[in-house]
Each structure stands twice: as C-alpha cells, then as structure tokens.
Design a protein around this motif. Structure first.
Motif, PDB file in Angstrom:
ATOM      1  N   LEU A 196       0.826  -1.215   0.000  1.00 59.80           N
ATOM      2  CA  LEU A 196       0.000   0.000   0.000  1.00 59.80           C
ATOM      3  C   LEU A 196       0.858   1.261   0.000  1.00 59.80           C
ATOM      4  CD1 LEU A 196      -2.706  -1.025   2.622  1.00 59.80           C
ATOM      5  CD2 LEU A 196      -2.788  -1.248   0.122  1.00 59.80           C
ATOM      6  N   CYS A 197       0.291   2.321  -0.548  1.00 60.21           N
ATOM      7  CA  CYS A 197       0.965   3.620  -0.560  1.00 60.21           C
ATOM      8  C   CYS A 197       1.176   4.080   0.882  1.00 60.21           C
ATOM      9  CB  CYS A 197       0.131   4.650  -1.316  1.00 60.21           C
ATOM     10  SG  CYS A 197       0.786   6.329  -1.179  1.00 60.21           S
ATOM     11  N   ARG A 198       2.430   4.347   1.213  1.00 65.26           N
ATOM     12  CA  ARG A 198       2.776   4.698   2.583  1.00 65.26           C
ATOM     13  C   ARG A 198       2.179   6.049   2.995  1.00 65.26           C
ATOM     14  NH1 ARG A 198       8.986   4.126   4.087  1.00 65.26           N
ATOM     15  NH2 ARG A 198       8.558   1.927   3.683  1.00 65.26           N
ATOM     16  N   ARG A 199       2.192   6.998   2.093  1.00 66.23           N
ATOM     17  CA  ARG A 199       1.674   8.330   2.436  1.00 66.23           C
ATOM     18  C   ARG A 199       0.163   8.325   2.591  1.00 66.23           C
ATOM     19  NH1 ARG A 199       5.737  12.874   0.190  1.00 66.23           N
ATOM     20  NH2 ARG A 199       7.599  11.628   0.476  1.00 66.23           N
ATOM     21  N   CYS A 200      -0.521   7.594   1.703  1.00 64.22           N
ATOM     22  CA  CYS A 200      -1.980   7.484   1.829  1.00 64.22           C
ATOM     23  C   CYS A 200      -2.326   6.747   3.121  1.00 64.22           C
ATOM     24  CB  CYS A 200      -2.571   6.772   0.625  1.00 64.22           C
ATOM     25  SG  CYS A 200      -2.584   7.776  -0.873  1.00 64.22           S
ATOM     26  N   ALA A 201      -1.556   5.689   3.433  1.00 66.99           N
ATOM     27  CA  ALA A 201      -1.816   4.904   4.640  1.00 66.99           C
ATOM     28  C   ALA A 201      -1.691   5.777   5.881  1.00 66.99           C
ATOM     29  CB  ALA A 201      -0.868   3.715   4.708  1.00 66.99           C
ATOM     30  N   LEU A 223       4.711   4.073  -3.061  1.00 67.08           N
ATOM     31  CA  LEU A 223       3.741   5.161  -3.161  1.00 67.08           C
ATOM     32  C   LEU A 223       2.765   4.883  -4.285  1.00 67.08           C
ATOM     33  CD1 LEU A 223       6.069   8.318  -2.969  1.00 67.08           C
ATOM     34  CD2 LEU A 223       4.771   7.274  -1.110  1.00 67.08           C
ATOM     35  N   CYS A 224       1.627   5.575  -4.241  1.00 62.80           N
ATOM     36  CA  CYS A 224       0.731   5.558  -5.398  1.00 62.80           C
ATOM     37  C   CYS A 224       1.234   6.654  -6.343  1.00 62.80           C
ATOM     38  CB  CYS A 224      -0.714   5.811  -4.973  1.00 62.80           C
ATOM     39  SG  CYS A 224      -1.019   7.451  -4.318  1.00 62.80           S
ATOM     40  N   LYS A 225       0.814   6.594  -7.586  1.00 62.43           N
ATOM     41  CA  LYS A 225       1.317   7.554  -8.564  1.00 62.43           C
ATOM     42  C   LYS A 225       0.934   8.996  -8.216  1.00 62.43           C
ATOM     43  CE  LYS A 225       1.886   8.169 -13.528  1.00 62.43           C
ATOM     44  NZ  LYS A 225       3.220   8.706 -13.364  1.00 62.43           N
ATOM     45  N   PRO A 226      -0.311   9.257  -7.760  1.00 63.05           N
ATOM     46  CA  PRO A 226      -0.632  10.644  -7.392  1.00 63.05           C
ATOM     47  C   PRO A 226       0.274  11.188  -6.284  1.00 63.05           C
ATOM     48  CG  PRO A 226      -2.644   9.395  -7.650  1.00 63.05           C
ATOM     49  CD  PRO A 226      -1.514   8.405  -7.740  1.00 63.05           C
ATOM     50  N   CYS A 227       0.583  10.372  -5.266  1.00 63.68           N
ATOM     51  CA  CYS A 227       1.481  10.846  -4.196  1.00 63.68           C
ATOM     52  C   CYS A 227       2.872  11.090  -4.768  1.00 63.68           C
ATOM     53  CB  CYS A 227       1.561   9.833  -3.054  1.00 63.68           C
ATOM     54  SG  CYS A 227       0.134   9.872  -1.972  1.00 63.68           S
ATOM     55  N   HIS A 228       3.371  10.158  -5.582  1.00 65.45           N
ATOM     56  CA  HIS A 228       4.716  10.311  -6.133  1.00 65.45           C
ATOM     57  C   HIS A 228       4.794  11.522  -7.055  1.00 65.45           C
ATOM     58  CE1 HIS A 228       8.012   9.600  -8.989  1.00 65.45           C
ATOM     59  NE2 HIS A 228       8.643   9.276  -7.877  1.00 65.45           N
TER      60      HIS A 228
HETATM   61 ZN    ZN Z   1      -0.696   7.772  -2.067  1.00 61.31          ZN
END
Ligand code: ZN
Length: 121
Positions: free
Chosen positions: A55-60, A92-97
């Motif tokens: 999972l995306c760490r920042r979203c998590a 990360l997910c692409k939007p976060c990256h």
């Molecule tokens: Zn994310």
C-alpha cells in the motif's frame, strides 16, 4: 465498415507518437541514469518493495488504503548508481509520487543542496 475518424492534425506537423518518441529521446539524453530503471536489479527491488508493503505509505498515514504503484527513492540519488540501488525506498501511489514527492524535489532543486527526507512525511 468502420472508418478512421477525421484527423485535425495538419500534415506537416508530427504525430503525437513522434512527439512522445522525441520527448523520450531528449529525456534519455538529459538523464542517462534513467536506464537504471530498466535493469533486472531495479525490477527485483521494485517487486520486493511491493511484496513487503503493497500500500501507498503516504496514503496509509492518512488512513487511506491505496495500492502502491511507484517505488520512490527516499533519499535523492542524483543519478549515482550506488545510491540508486541502495535505497531506502518507499512504496507510493502515482498521485502521491507525482504530486508531493516531485514538488518536494523541485523545491529542493530550487533552494540548493539536497535535503534528506524522512520516509512517510
Ligand atoms: Zn498515495
């Protein structure tokens, strides 16, 4: 029989595909280290990062459950192959990256020497 829709591109202008190829060629020339992303070593790192943390760490950290699709270098490597393969990495997910991380990198590039980021921030 279906026919191809009309094209509004003037004949003398290059197609989107040609423009994309030219863009990629300029990018490869400006940043030769980008070839490192195609190495089996990087592909293996990528797979192991996603296997350990899918999972995306920042979203998590915001309570969101979003699959990670990009492996980010927490510390900028500046094309150095040793740093490139050593990590640390964060999924990360692409939007976060593409949003947060690249904004931070542009800010760092504009303000001087690189600053080490802590993962998850
Ligand atoms: Zn994310």
């Amino acid at each position: 029989m279906p026919t191809r829709p009309a094209s509004f591109r003037p004949r003398h202008q290059p197609t989107r595909i040609v423009l994309e190829r030219e863009y990629e060629a300029r990018r490869r020339q400006a940043h030769p280290w980008r070839a490192l992303y195609k190495t089996p070593q990087w592909q293996a790192i990528r797979v192991s990062v996603f296997a350990a943390e899918p999972l995306c760490r920042r979203c998590a950290s915001s309570g969101l459950v979003v699959p990670a699709t990009v492996v980010n270098h927490v510390e900028r490597h500046h094309g150095d192959p040793v740093k490139f393969f050593a990590g640390p990495f964060e999924p990360l997910c692409k939007p976060c990256h593409d949003g947060e991380v690249q904004r931070e990198e542009r800010r760092e590039a504009a303000s001087g020497p690189p600053v080490t980021r802590r993962p998850g921030l």
